[in-house]
Design a protein around this motif. Structure first.
Motif, PDB file in Angstrom:
ATOM      1  N   GLY A  61      54.243  55.672  41.943  1.00 41.97           N
ATOM      2  CA  GLY A  61      53.672  54.744  42.924  1.00 41.97           C
ATOM      3  C   GLY A  61      52.707  53.755  42.286  1.00 41.97           C
ATOM      4  O   GLY A  61      52.709  52.569  42.633  1.00 41.97           O
ATOM      5  N   LEU A  62      51.902  54.221  41.348  1.00 40.38           N
ATOM      6  CA  LEU A  62      50.981  53.321  40.646  1.00 40.38           C
ATOM      7  C   LEU A  62      51.741  52.262  39.848  1.00 40.38           C
ATOM      8  O   LEU A  62      51.384  51.079  39.851  1.00 40.38           O
ATOM      9  N   VAL A  63      52.780  52.695  39.148  1.00 38.16           N
ATOM     10  CA  VAL A  63      53.581  51.751  38.359  1.00 38.16           C
ATOM     11  C   VAL A  63      54.262  50.737  39.272  1.00 38.16           C
ATOM     12  O   VAL A  63      54.241  49.527  39.006  1.00 38.16           O
ATOM     13  N   ILE A  64      54.837  51.201  40.366  1.00 34.49           N
ATOM     14  CA  ILE A  64      55.505  50.291  41.302  1.00 34.49           C
ATOM     15  C   ILE A  64      54.501  49.302  41.893  1.00 34.49           C
ATOM     16  O   ILE A  64      54.774  48.106  42.008  1.00 34.49           O
ATOM     17  N   SER A  65      53.330  49.795  42.246  1.00 35.23           N
ATOM     18  CA  SER A  65      52.294  48.922  42.792  1.00 35.23           C
ATOM     19  C   SER A  65      51.956  47.793  41.824  1.00 35.23           C
ATOM     20  O   SER A  65      51.879  46.617  42.212  1.00 35.23           O
ATOM     21  N   GLN A  66      51.759  48.142  40.566  1.00 36.45           N
ATOM     22  CA  GLN A  66      51.427  47.116  39.574  1.00 36.45           C
ATOM     23  C   GLN A  66      52.631  46.223  39.290  1.00 36.45           C
ATOM     24  O   GLN A  66      52.474  45.021  39.065  1.00 36.45           O
ATOM     25  N   ALA A  67      53.822  46.786  39.306  1.00 34.24           N
ATOM     26  CA  ALA A  67      55.023  45.974  39.083  1.00 34.24           C
ATOM     27  C   ALA A  67      55.183  44.942  40.198  1.00 34.24           C
ATOM     28  O   ALA A  67      55.560  43.795  39.934  1.00 34.24           O
ATOM     29  N   ILE A  68      54.883  45.332  41.422  1.00 33.91           N
ATOM     30  CA  ILE A  68      54.949  44.376  42.538  1.00 33.91           C
ATOM     31  C   ILE A  68      53.901  43.287  42.356  1.00 33.91           C
ATOM     32  O   ILE A  68      54.192  42.101  42.509  1.00 33.91           O
ATOM     33  N   ARG A  69      52.690  43.685  41.992  1.00 36.20           N
ATOM     34  CA  ARG A  69      51.641  42.678  41.759  1.00 36.20           C
ATOM     35  C   ARG A  69      52.046  41.720  40.646  1.00 36.20           C
ATOM     36  O   ARG A  69      51.796  40.528  40.725  1.00 36.20           O
ATOM     37  N   SER A  70      52.638  42.258  39.595  1.00 37.66           N
ATOM     38  CA  SER A  70      53.044  41.424  38.463  1.00 37.66           C
ATOM     39  C   SER A  70      54.182  40.488  38.838  1.00 37.66           C
ATOM     40  O   SER A  70      54.298  39.401  38.292  1.00 37.66           O
ATOM     41  N   SER A  71      55.024  40.901  39.759  1.00 35.94           N
ATOM     42  CA  SER A  71      56.169  40.076  40.140  1.00 35.94           C
ATOM     43  C   SER A  71      55.797  39.026  41.183  1.00 35.94           C
ATOM     44  O   SER A  71      56.563  38.120  41.443  1.00 35.94           O
ATOM     45  N   GLU A  72      54.622  39.157  41.744  1.00 37.77           N
ATOM     46  CA  GLU A  72      54.211  38.296  42.849  1.00 37.77           C
ATOM     47  C   GLU A  72      54.294  36.812  42.504  1.00 37.77           C
ATOM     48  O   GLU A  72      54.643  35.986  43.333  1.00 37.77           O
ATOM     49  N   PHE A  73      53.999  36.453  41.274  1.00 43.47           N
ATOM     50  CA  PHE A  73      53.953  35.050  40.894  1.00 43.47           C
ATOM     51  C   PHE A  73      55.241  34.588  40.205  1.00 43.47           C
ATOM     52  O   PHE A  73      55.307  33.485  39.695  1.00 43.47           O
ATOM     53  N   GLN A  74      56.247  35.450  40.195  1.00 40.50           N
ATOM     54  CA  GLN A  74      57.518  35.085  39.567  1.00 40.50           C
ATOM     55  C   GLN A  74      58.319  34.185  40.512  1.00 40.50           C
ATOM     56  O   GLN A  74      58.007  34.037  41.681  1.00 40.50           O
ATOM     57  N   GLU A  75      59.381  33.639  39.981  1.00 42.33           N
ATOM     58  CA  GLU A  75      60.218  32.721  40.757  1.00 42.33           C
ATOM     59  C   GLU A  75      61.189  33.483  41.650  1.00 42.33           C
ATOM     60  O   GLU A  75      62.125  34.096  41.162  1.00 42.33           O
ATOM     61  N   GLY A  76      60.957  33.453  42.939  1.00 41.52           N
ATOM     62  CA  GLY A  76      61.912  33.969  43.907  1.00 41.52           C
ATOM     63  C   GLY A  76      61.846  35.472  44.139  1.00 41.52           C
ATOM     64  O   GLY A  76      61.404  36.236  43.300  1.00 41.52           O
ATOM     65  N   LEU A  77      62.318  35.846  45.316  1.00 42.08           N
ATOM     66  CA  LEU A  77      62.297  37.248  45.736  1.00 42.08           C
ATOM     67  C   LEU A  77      63.217  38.106  44.875  1.00 42.08           C
ATOM     68  O   LEU A  77      62.837  39.208  44.466  1.00 42.08           O
ATOM     69  N   LEU A  78      64.406  37.632  44.577  1.00 39.00           N
ATOM     70  CA  LEU A  78      65.345  38.427  43.776  1.00 39.00           C
ATOM     71  C   LEU A  78      64.752  38.744  42.403  1.00 39.00           C
ATOM     72  O   LEU A  78      64.862  39.864  41.912  1.00 39.00           O
ATOM     73  N   TRP A  79      64.105  37.751  41.808  1.00 37.13           N
ATOM     74  CA  TRP A  79      63.446  37.981  40.508  1.00 37.13           C
ATOM     75  C   TRP A  79      62.358  39.042  40.644  1.00 37.13           C
ATOM     76  O   TRP A  79      62.245  39.943  39.823  1.00 37.13           O
ATOM     77  N   GLY A  80      61.565  38.944  41.669  1.00 37.16           N
ATOM     78  CA  GLY A  80      60.492  39.909  41.888  1.00 37.16           C
ATOM     79  C   GLY A  80      61.017  41.319  42.106  1.00 37.16           C
ATOM     80  O   GLY A  80      60.490  42.287  41.541  1.00 37.16           O
ATOM     81  N   LEU A  81      62.057  41.457  42.911  1.00 40.23           N
ATOM     82  CA  LEU A  81      62.638  42.781  43.165  1.00 40.23           C
ATOM     83  C   LEU A  81      63.266  43.358  41.901  1.00 40.23           C
ATOM     84  O   LEU A  81      63.100  44.540  41.606  1.00 40.23           O
ATOM     85  N   THR A  82      63.972  42.510  41.148  1.00 37.99           N
ATOM     86  CA  THR A  82      64.611  42.970  39.911  1.00 37.99           C
ATOM     87  C   THR A  82      63.572  43.397  38.889  1.00 37.99           C
ATOM     88  O   THR A  82      63.711  44.459  38.259  1.00 37.99           O
ATOM     89  N   SER A  83      62.534  42.590  38.714  1.00 41.86           N
ATOM     90  CA  SER A  83      61.506  42.952  37.732  1.00 41.86           C
ATOM     91  C   SER A  83      60.771  44.220  38.158  1.00 41.86           C
ATOM     92  O   SER A  83      60.456  45.076  37.328  1.00 41.86           O
TER      93      SER A  83
END
Length: 145
Positions: A61-83
């Protein structure tokens, strides 16, 4: 109102990705322990296995939380979900490797040791391993910052 529904949809999408990674983490831990976790935790009520599984799930859960935060500024939802998926699975891999290495350098088979409940008390190694999952997750999360 449309923005609320869009945000809710994004939240659900990230939740599904998080669930997939947690399921992968559960499966990975199930592979490195001698018996099926569903049986040991839910039917036998093994405290040691519960401690390790809880530490791992919190870590994922901690890793996923940070991964979501890190993906927040990426280009597009698909990119964020994939990362988020890739980073989460990488975290599961690292945590599983730590479990395996600790099992090699400590006496006995780690998976079996953490499932030893003597007099209804978990083996101290269960606490150590559960905490190692959380510590490893914090390190992986820091790498995502």
């Amino acid at each position: 109102m449309a923005e609320i529904f869009e945000s809710a949809g994004i939240t659900i999408a990230y939740g599904v990705v998080g669930f997939i990674v947690m399921a992968a983490g559960f499966a990975a831990l199930d592979l490195v322990t001698p018996r099926k976790l569903v049986e040991v935790v839910w039917k036998e009520r093994n405290k040691g296995a519960s401690i390790v599984l809880s530490g791992q799930m919190l870590g994922v859960g901690l890793v996923i939380s940070q991964a979501i935060r890190s993906s927040e500024f990426q280009e597009g939802l698909l990119w964020g979900l994939t990362s988020t998926l890739v980073y989460g699975l990488a975290g599961v891999l690292v945590m599983t490797l730590v479990f395996a290495v600790v099992g090699i350098v400590t006496p006995g088979r780690m998976g079996a040791t953490v499932m030893e409940d003597v007099d209804n008390r978990p083996h101290p190694a269960a606490w150590v391993q559960g905490t190692m999952y959380i510590g490893t997750a914090l390190m992986v999360s820091a790498a995502l910052s």
